[in-house]
Structure formats: structure tokens, C-alpha cells
Design a protein around this motif. Structure first.
Motif, PDB file in Angstrom:
ATOM      1  N   LEU A 283       0.822  -1.210   0.000  1.00  0.00           N
ATOM      2  CA  LEU A 283       0.000   0.000   0.000  1.00  0.00           C
ATOM      3  C   LEU A 283       0.859   1.265   0.000  1.00  0.00           C
ATOM      4  O   LEU A 283       0.628   2.193  -0.779  1.00  0.00           O
ATOM      5  CB  LEU A 283      -0.923   0.004   1.226  1.00  0.00           C
ATOM      6  N   ILE A 290      -6.219  -0.928  -2.357  1.00  0.00           N
ATOM      7  CA  ILE A 290      -6.611  -1.742  -1.204  1.00  0.00           C
ATOM      8  C   ILE A 290      -7.090  -3.116  -1.673  1.00  0.00           C
ATOM      9  O   ILE A 290      -6.779  -4.142  -1.061  1.00  0.00           O
ATOM     10  CB  ILE A 290      -7.705  -1.028  -0.381  1.00  0.00           C
ATOM     11  N   PRO A 317      -6.589   0.401   6.248  1.00  0.00           N
ATOM     12  CA  PRO A 317      -5.706   0.674   5.108  1.00  0.00           C
ATOM     13  C   PRO A 317      -5.857   2.103   4.579  1.00  0.00           C
ATOM     14  O   PRO A 317      -4.861   2.749   4.236  1.00  0.00           O
ATOM     15  CB  PRO A 317      -6.154  -0.357   4.064  1.00  0.00           C
ATOM     16  N   ARG A 318      -7.089   2.603   4.531  1.00  0.00           N
ATOM     17  CA  ARG A 318      -7.307   3.956   4.022  1.00  0.00           C
ATOM     18  C   ARG A 318      -6.687   5.003   4.954  1.00  0.00           C
ATOM     19  O   ARG A 318      -6.095   5.989   4.498  1.00  0.00           O
ATOM     20  CB  ARG A 318      -8.806   4.214   3.859  1.00  0.00           C
TER      21      ARG A 318
END
Length: 326
Positions: A283, A290, A317-318
Motif C-alpha cells: 500500500l 486496497i 488501510p485507508r
């Protein structure tokens, strides 16, 4: 045997092993990948009388492990030069012919996991002759001899070492020097010499001249850093714990104990953690989406990936991506 020197990549070496009849073999490099694993002369020959010969005079240029399953056989090995390391199930063995030639015999009863380790900067010269358990028993004219052969196969596997006499050394070198071609004469001569050599070694085994060899240590008892180096590449593949343990030549229970001792977690928990660490790198460093990170980490559903990621790193993840944006 007059052989041309060649360079062997991972795929070429795997093809060579498959041609020798070792189906399902895997080759795993440790550390950085190398285009060439070894160079030199490498030959596998299966004779019509059932004897298999493997001759190698090579330079190993990579830390690599080749694994496969072998069953019900005796393997006679003459190490002329270099170091030879292998594992049978969870036991690791090593022979060094730096100062003198070595002869050792592997006896395999039933189906066992075998791994051969290539060592960096290792000049290796060896001859291997292999026959099946059935091949030997069929050639026993008397019940007493058959019982002696069967007694050699009483354990799952055993390794014996013989003193390399000048006579045995000369016989082995003669086998290596035979120029094999398609003619009947050369084939029959090679078969006769190989069978004679095996007969000599079997006689020494039956008279208890051979010394049993203990493993250097349990395969998983190696230093943590070295064990991790061999295990980690397998963790990112879609293997079960059983498949990983088989490829490493150990048992599931031994692997579980090792991970509990060194990492205070199970194998699956360790795999999950490493895959999520890889996803984090994908990432942030590789700028994968994602969805891609979830896929390459083995998650079929992004929602499950996000939940596991937040549990591991305390951010989604964001949220992580936002922390690494301008």
C-alpha cells in the motif's frame, strides 16, 4: 561420463529434476533471487536394469533448497569434493569432502520428504547410484538374504557412512569416466559396472562395516535467523501449514512448537502477520490499491482484509494511506 558444462536457472534445474523422475519437486531460493543457481556438468541416467545414476561436477552459486518425496529405496553416494547437505523429514545431515572423499548410504522406507541444500560458492563433485527396495528383494535368491535386505529397511530412514577405500574410489571414478552413448556395448558396460559397485557396497552394509550416521541436529533446531530465511519465502505462497512443513522436511507439530517458542504465536498467526506486513508495504511503497493488497495477501473479501489490518496495525488501510500522503 563426458558431459558438457551448462548453467542452470531455477526452471532448468527443475526440468532436469523432473526428467529424473522426481515428480512434484519444488525449488526455493533463499534471499535474493539469482538467474543462475549452479554451473557445470549435471547428469541423470536411468539404466534398463533399474539402476539410476546421478553425476554432478558443479559450482553452486546460490543458497537454494530443492525438495521432493522419495520412497522405498537405497541411495549410494560418493562425495569426491565439496560439501553436501540434505534433510530427510526433520533430520539434517551434512558431509564434507574437503580433506578426503566420503561414501554414505541413505535408506528410505516408505514415502519420506527429502530436501537437498545448495550452498553458496560450493564446488561439488559427486556420484549417486539409486535402486528401489523391490529391485533388491527381487534379486535375492535365498530367504536369508531377503531377510537381511528387509532388516535394512526397519526404520523410516537411516544414513550410514563407509570408509572410502582406494578400491571403492577407483570403482566410482571408473563409473564417472565411462563414455555413455546409444550403443549396446556402452549401455551394458555401464550397467555391469554400476551393478558391481552396488554389490560391493551392499556386502559392506550386510557385514556391518558401515557406521550409522546421526543427524547434525534437528532441521528446525537451526538458528532462528537461518530458519526464518528458509521459511519466510514459503509463507507468501498459498500453502497450508502441512504443505509448508513437508517442503521444509519437518512435521506440523515441530513447526508449531518452534513458532510458539520463538514468536509466541501459532504458524497461522505468524503467516497472517507477515502477509499483513507485506500488504502494508504494498500500500505505502508499491502504491497498490486496497483491493490488490487484499488479493495478494490471500483475502477473498476486502472487508475481511480491512478488519484484520485494523486489528494488526490499529488503523484501516485507508487511514494508513492518508498518513503517507502529502
Amino acid at each position: 561420463m563426458v558431459l558438457k558444462e551448462k548453467s542452470y536457472s531455477k526452471q532448468k534445474l527443475k526440468n532436469k529434476i523432473l526428467q529424473a523422475g522426481y515428480d512434484g519437486s519444488t525449488i526455493q531460493e533463499s534471499g535474493q533471487s539469482s538467474n543462475t543457481l549452479l554451473t557445470g556438468a549435471l547428469n541423470f541416467t536411468k539404466l534398463q536394469n533399474g539402476v539410476s545414476l546421478h553425476f554432478a561436477n558443479t559450482y553452486e552459486s546460490s543458497e537454494t533448497v530443492s525438495s521432493c518425496e522419495i520412497a522405498d529405496l537405497i541411495s549410494f553416494n560418493i562425495l569426491f569434493a565439496g560439501r553436501l547437505s540434505f534433510a530427510i523429514n526433520e533430520q539434517r545431515y551434512q558431509f564434507d569432502a574437503t580433506t578426503s572423499e566420503k561414501i554414505f548410504i541413505n535408506i528410505i522406507n516408505g514415502k519420506q520428504t527429502f530436501s537437498r541444500f545448495l550452498s553458496l560458492n560450493n564446488n561439488l563433485k559427486k556420484l549417486n547410484l539409486c535402486v528401489s527396495k523391490a529391485w533388491l528383494i527381487q534379486r535375492c535368491p535365498h530367504e536369508q538374504e531377503k531377510s537381511l535386505i528387509l532388516s535394512l529397511f526397519r526404520d523410516k530412514h537411516a544414513v550410514y557412512e563407509l570408509s572410502c577405500s582406494e578400491i571403492l574410489k577407483e570403482q566410482a571414478l571408473q563409473l564417472c569416466s565411462i563414455n555413455v552413448n546409444d550403443s549396446l556395448k556402452s549401455q551394458l558396460f555401464l550397467e555391469a559396472q554400476a551393478t558391481l559397485f552396488i554389490s560391493e557396497l551392499i556386502s559392506l552394509l550386510k557385514t556391518r562395516v558401515a557406521r550409522p550416521v546421526s543427524s547434525t541436529k534437528s532441521y528446525t533446531a537451526k538458528p532462528k535467523r537461518q530458519f526464518d530465511k528458509e521459511v519466510l519465502p514459503l509463507l507468501y505462497c498459498d500453502f497450508t501449514v502441512k504443505q509448508i512443513s513437508n517442503k521444509l522436511g519437518t512435521s506440523e507439530s515441530t513447526m508449531q512448537r518452534y513458532f510458539k517458542q520463538h514468536f509466541q504465536m501459532s504458524v497461522l498467526e505468524f503467516i497472517r502477520e507477515k502477509k499483513l506486513e507485506k500488504a502494508r508495504r504494498m500500500l505505502v511503497i508499491e502504491r497498490k490499491s486496497i483491493g490488490e493488497a487484499a488479493y495478494y495477501s490471500g483475502y477473498k473479501h476486502v472487508s475481511n482484509f480491512v478488519t484484520a489490518f485494523k486489528k494488526q496495525f490499529a488503523v484501516t488501510p485507508r487511514e494508513l494511506l492518508k498518513q503517507h500522503e502529502l
